[in-house]
Structure formats: C-alpha cells, structure tokens
Design an enzyme around this catalytic site. Structure first.
Site, PDB file in Angstrom:
ATOM      1  N   HIS A 110       0.873  -1.248   0.013  1.00 48.60           N
ATOM      2  CA  HIS A 110      -0.124   0.038  -0.208  1.00 48.60           C
ATOM      3  C   HIS A 110       1.018   1.265   0.146  1.00 48.60           C
ATOM      4  O   HIS A 110       0.358   2.333  -0.131  1.00 48.60           O
ATOM      5  CB  HIS A 110      -0.928  -0.136   1.094  1.00 48.60           C
ATOM      6  N   ASP A 140      -0.038  -7.394   1.449  1.00 45.90           N
ATOM      7  CA  ASP A 140       0.400  -6.148   1.655  1.00 45.90           C
ATOM      8  C   ASP A 140       2.017  -5.834   1.496  1.00 45.90           C
ATOM      9  O   ASP A 140       2.546  -5.101   2.432  1.00 45.90           O
ATOM     10  CB  ASP A 140      -0.285  -5.406   2.814  1.00 45.90           C
ATOM     11  N   GLY A 213       3.553   6.600   8.053  1.00 42.53           N
ATOM     12  CA  GLY A 213       4.913   6.935   7.409  1.00 42.53           C
ATOM     13  C   GLY A 213       5.921   5.721   7.965  1.00 42.53           C
ATOM     14  O   GLY A 213       6.836   5.503   7.256  1.00 42.53           O
ATOM     15  N   ASN A 214       5.437   5.202   9.011  1.00 44.67           N
ATOM     16  CA  ASN A 214       6.053   3.487   9.623  1.00 44.67           C
ATOM     17  C   ASN A 214       5.976   2.336   8.592  1.00 44.67           C
ATOM     18  O   ASN A 214       6.708   1.662   8.565  1.00 44.67           O
ATOM     19  CB  ASN A 214       5.637   3.390  10.820  1.00 44.67           C
ATOM     20  N   SER A 215       5.086   2.500   7.859  1.00 43.99           N
ATOM     21  CA  SER A 215       4.453   1.372   6.828  1.00 43.99           C
ATOM     22  C   SER A 215       5.956   1.019   6.132  1.00 43.99           C
ATOM     23  O   SER A 215       6.371   1.563   5.556  1.00 43.99           O
ATOM     24  CB  SER A 215       3.526   1.584   5.851  1.00 43.99           C
ATOM     25  N   LEU A 270      -7.518 -24.825  -2.607  1.00 44.68           N
ATOM     26  CA  LEU A 270      -8.087 -26.113  -2.214  1.00 44.68           C
ATOM     27  C   LEU A 270      -9.355 -26.256  -2.677  1.00 44.68           C
ATOM     28  O   LEU A 270      -9.794 -27.503  -3.205  1.00 44.68           O
ATOM     29  CB  LEU A 270      -8.079 -26.066  -0.672  1.00 44.68           C
ATOM     30  N   GLY A 271      -9.944 -25.170  -2.882  1.00 42.94           N
ATOM     31  CA  GLY A 271     -11.447 -25.281  -3.646  1.00 42.94           C
ATOM     32  C   GLY A 271     -12.577 -25.552  -2.470  1.00 42.94           C
ATOM     33  O   GLY A 271     -13.350 -26.306  -2.900  1.00 42.94           O
ATOM     34  N   LEU A 274     -14.376 -22.656   4.024  1.00 36.57           N
ATOM     35  CA  LEU A 274     -13.963 -22.979   5.202  1.00 36.57           C
ATOM     36  C   LEU A 274     -14.472 -22.010   6.393  1.00 36.57           C
ATOM     37  O   LEU A 274     -14.371 -20.848   6.330  1.00 36.57           O
ATOM     38  CB  LEU A 274     -12.334 -23.570   5.361  1.00 36.57           C
TER      39      LEU A 274
END
Length: 469
Positions: A110, A140, A213-215, A270-271, A274
């Site tokens: 992001h 991310d 800003g830490n991202s 897996l399809g 769950l």
C-alpha cells in the site's frame, strides 16, 4: 493518505535464483540475554543504515467540477477552453529496508501501489529512484530496487520463535521524521481479521509506537533481526495508541523470495469454503478441542471435490500438522506448490478418514470461480491494474474490470461495457476478484442487487440494479 478498515489504519502512503538465495536470513537464534541498558541503542545503530525513506508520487486525472458540456453554457460563460479533466498529483511517505546488498528493498504494497514514481532516501542522505520488482496485495508486501552494490542490509529472524512479552524495536519515518526509533513488546501473535478478509493475515501485535509513515519499516528483536514488517495500526485518532500490527518475518521472507524470483506470488488452492470450528460444534462431534476447520461448501470442479471432500467434513490435520483454524489452513495451502499432494485427516460422521488432495494453482481457481460469475451475471472479469487505478484516481487497484459480456445478460441489458469497473456490490467495497466472487456467490438466486460501477469512458460512477440468476 491512510488505508482504513473500520477503525484500523494502514500506516503508510495510502497513496535469477541467485538473487533469491541472497535474501538474508538470520542464523540459528542465540538466546544470550542482551544488556537492556544498551540493547536498543545497539540495534538502532546497526539497523538504521539499512532502513530507507520511501517517497511516492501518484498522478491521476480527475473530472473538472467547473466543466459543463452544454455548448450554449460554454459560449455564454466563455468556457470553451475549460478542460474536461485536470491532473492531480499526490505525494506520500513510507518506509522500507534493504534485504540484500544489491539494492532490493522490502516495503508494504500500500506504500507503492499506484505510484507513478518512487524515490528512496538512504540513511546517508542519498536520494535514488526505485523501480517495482513485484507486489503482493494479499499480504500487503512489495519489493522495489535501487541501483547500488555492497549496500547495508538486514537479516530475517524466525517470527515463529518470538514470544509474547518479548522486547522489540521499530524503525521508520513517521510523519516524515527520518530514522525514528521506538521500542515496545510483542503484545500478541496470530492476529487475524485486521484488514481485507480476503487477504492472508497472521499479524504480530505490538505496542511499539508506530504512526503514519512507518509502513514497510522493520520490527526487530534485540539481536537486530527482522521479525516483522510494520503495516497497520488500530486507532481512532490516526496516530499510535499502542496497538500496532506487523507482518511476521517468516511470511515476509517467503513472499520476498517469490517476488524476487517471479515478480509475483503463485499460490495453492484447495477449492473449499472453510469456517472455524466453534466450541459447541466440537463438543457435538465428540472432539476435545475446537481446533479444526468445518467445510461449508465445496467448489464444483475444484481439488477438494475431486479428492472426495464433502460439505460438513471437519479437517483436523494438514500434511501431518494440526489445523488451528480456517486462516491457518488457508495460509498453509497458499504456500503449497501447484500439483503438490497434501494428506488431510478428516472427521466425517464421527469417523476419521485420510484424504489425499492435489493442490491446484490460484490461476486454476480463477478460471473455476470466473465460470460461476459468468453463469450468474453474464460477465467475465479481471483484476484492476495499477495504471487504471492511477487514471481514475483510485487509492489502490480495487474492484474488478469487465472483459466480456454475454448478449442479453443482466449487466449487458443494464448498459455496461467491456473495461467498466465494478467497485461495490450491495454497499460492500469490492477489494479484488476473490471478494467479488465471494459476495456474488453468497446471494440467493433471483435477488435484486445493486452494483457501484465506474464508467471507463468518463470516469464517472453510478449505481446499477440487476437481478441475479
């Protein structure tokens, strides 16, 4: 700009095989007790040279609110030269860190998503342009690269061995304040449901102060190894309130290797739909623990159906390891290679069975799931590109784009066209293809639904109501 989910805030700009092997991993962890009087300063001194400031520029076209297409109004008010659109330029800040000596940097997706240009500032003050190597919105994470060699870099530690209460250090550039060091502890592990429910989540929670800003910055243990990548905060004020979330280093290491090797992450599928097993359900089934996963639906034509998995089965073990919950199983399947065989221990009507399933690729999943969308809405879809997001002023490539319409289908009759973008469904934001398929398939037949659609020609949005088949 901040990435938001309810009261959760993303904390950055919401704006060769040899290379893979060069991603640095910590050696077997030393359990020597550090001197707490100097431990944090030593970590900071060693790590700061490898932590970088990421500045992103994003350009997009937006409609001119003063433009009126009426020829009479244009002549009357002398608006002939008024442009239909004008260019908007946005800038944002984030953090990243070097993962090898060749200039490869790990940061948050992001931070760089939709970027027209990326500039990186090193700790010594140098500013260099960076290019994207690969991104993975589902975790991310993103890898970018600057030119250089023999650059300082950080090593990955083992996030599975980190314990709650252990001291950690965060380094980043909050509010543009370079090389900010904060400290705290690991508050909790395996946090889920923090952001997009279709993403792969297994966050470390920390009370180390992290802010916008830490991202993309590192969360380090007191031996100086990266055990997490700071990604989000829970906050009502927009600033640190002591509840921060970091992507575990073991997940980040796997994603970084894939992005370096292929520029993307190839996942297993897996399809099956769950659900976590509740305590009451476990008791009714005679289980002593609620660890396990209940199979709610089996996708027709998917690996689970081919292996004989049924609705109502409870998956207890995956390849010899106990399954904790649905998110745990989903993450494990995602890291499996297409074609890999996995053995499941399944509880079916009080009887334990062993079932072998051959994991399929996510690309195969997309084809199967797309077929259900075509049958219900009469459209084929694809992900929205970074270029489209930038063009239409979207914060990130959200929604799905239409690639084909069946004549006479509900959306064809509603006037939609190829390349139009579906942004919302019944008031719910469509993050990606997965979330779109999930919400469509959850709606009963013959129900009226509302879609928020962006017209690719004008960039305008509007609501379209159609009846599902």
């Amino acid at each position: 700009m901040l990435r938001k989910t309810k009261r959760l805030l993303g904390i950055g700009f919401s704006l060769s095989l040899i290379l893979v092997l060069m991603v640095a991993v910590a050696p077997a962890r030393s359990w020597a007790e550090p001197d707490l009087r100097t431990a944090i300063s030593k970590v900071a001194k060693a790590a700061i040279p490898a932590v970088v400031h990421v500045e992103v520029t994003q350009k997009s076209e937006v409609a001119n609110p003063f433009y009126d297409g009426d020829p009479f109004m244009q002549r009357f008010f002398d608006l002939q030269k008024t442009p239909k659109k004008f260019q908007r330029i946005q800038k944002g800040l984030g953090t990243g860190f070097l993962i090898n000596s060749q200039g490869y940097i790990l940061t948050n997706n992001h931070v760089v998503s939709g970027a027209s240009s990326i500039e990186v500032q090193l700790a010594d003050g140098r500013k260099l342009l960076a290019k994207k190597i690969g991104t993975d919105p589902k975790t991310d994470l993103a890898v970018i690269q600057i030119s250089g060699k023999d650059l300082p870099y950080l090593k990955f530690g083992d996030s599975d061995r980190v314990e709650v209460g252990e001291w950690v250090v965060a380094i980043g550039h909050p509010r543009g304040l370079d090389q900010t060091v904060t400290q705290g502890i690991i508050s909790a592990k395996h946090r889920k449901g923090i952001s997009d429910p279709s993403s792969y989540q297994d966050f470390l929670q920390t009370d180390a102060a992290i802010n916008p800003g830490n991202s993309g910055g590192p969360l380090l243990d007191l031996n100086g190894y990266v055990i997490g990548i700071n990604s989000a905060i829970a906050s009502s004020s927009g600033g640190s309130e002591g509840i921060g979330f970091a992507i575990p280093s073991n997940m980040a290491f796997h994603i970084a290797k894939a992005l370096l090797a292929h520029g993307k992450v190839e996942r297993g599928w897996l399809g099956a739909n769950l659900q976590d097993l509740t305590y009451e359900q476990a008791r009714q089934m005679g289980l002593s623990t609620s660890k396990g996963v209940l199979v709610m639906e089996v996708v027709k034509g998917g690996p689970a159906e081919k292996a004989g998995l049924l609705k109502g089965d409870v998956i207890l073990d995956y390849s010899g390891a106990q399954v904790a919950d649905a998110e745990d199983l989903r993450n494990r399947v995602a890291t499996a290679a297409a074609g890999q065989e996995a053995k499941l221990t399944v509880l079916r009507k009080s009887q334990k069975l062993s079932i072998s399933v051959r994991i399929a690729s996510y690309e195969a999943a997309a084809k199967v799931l797309a077929a259900s969308i075509k049958s219900r809405l009469g459209i084929e879809i694809r992900p929205v590109t970074d270029k489209e997001a930038s063009k239409y002023g979207l914060e990130s490539p959200v929604g799905v784009a239409i690639t084909a319409l069946t004549p006479g289908s509900p959306l064809n009759k509603a006037g939609l066209e190829v390349n139009d973008i579906i942004l919302g469904f019944n008031g719910q934001v469509i993050e990606n293809m997965d979330s779109f398929v999930a919400v469509v398939n959850a709606i009963p037949a013959n129900q009226l639904v509302a879609l928020l659609v962006l017209d690719y020609r004008s960039g305008n949005t509007g609501t379209v109501r159609v009846r599902l088949k």
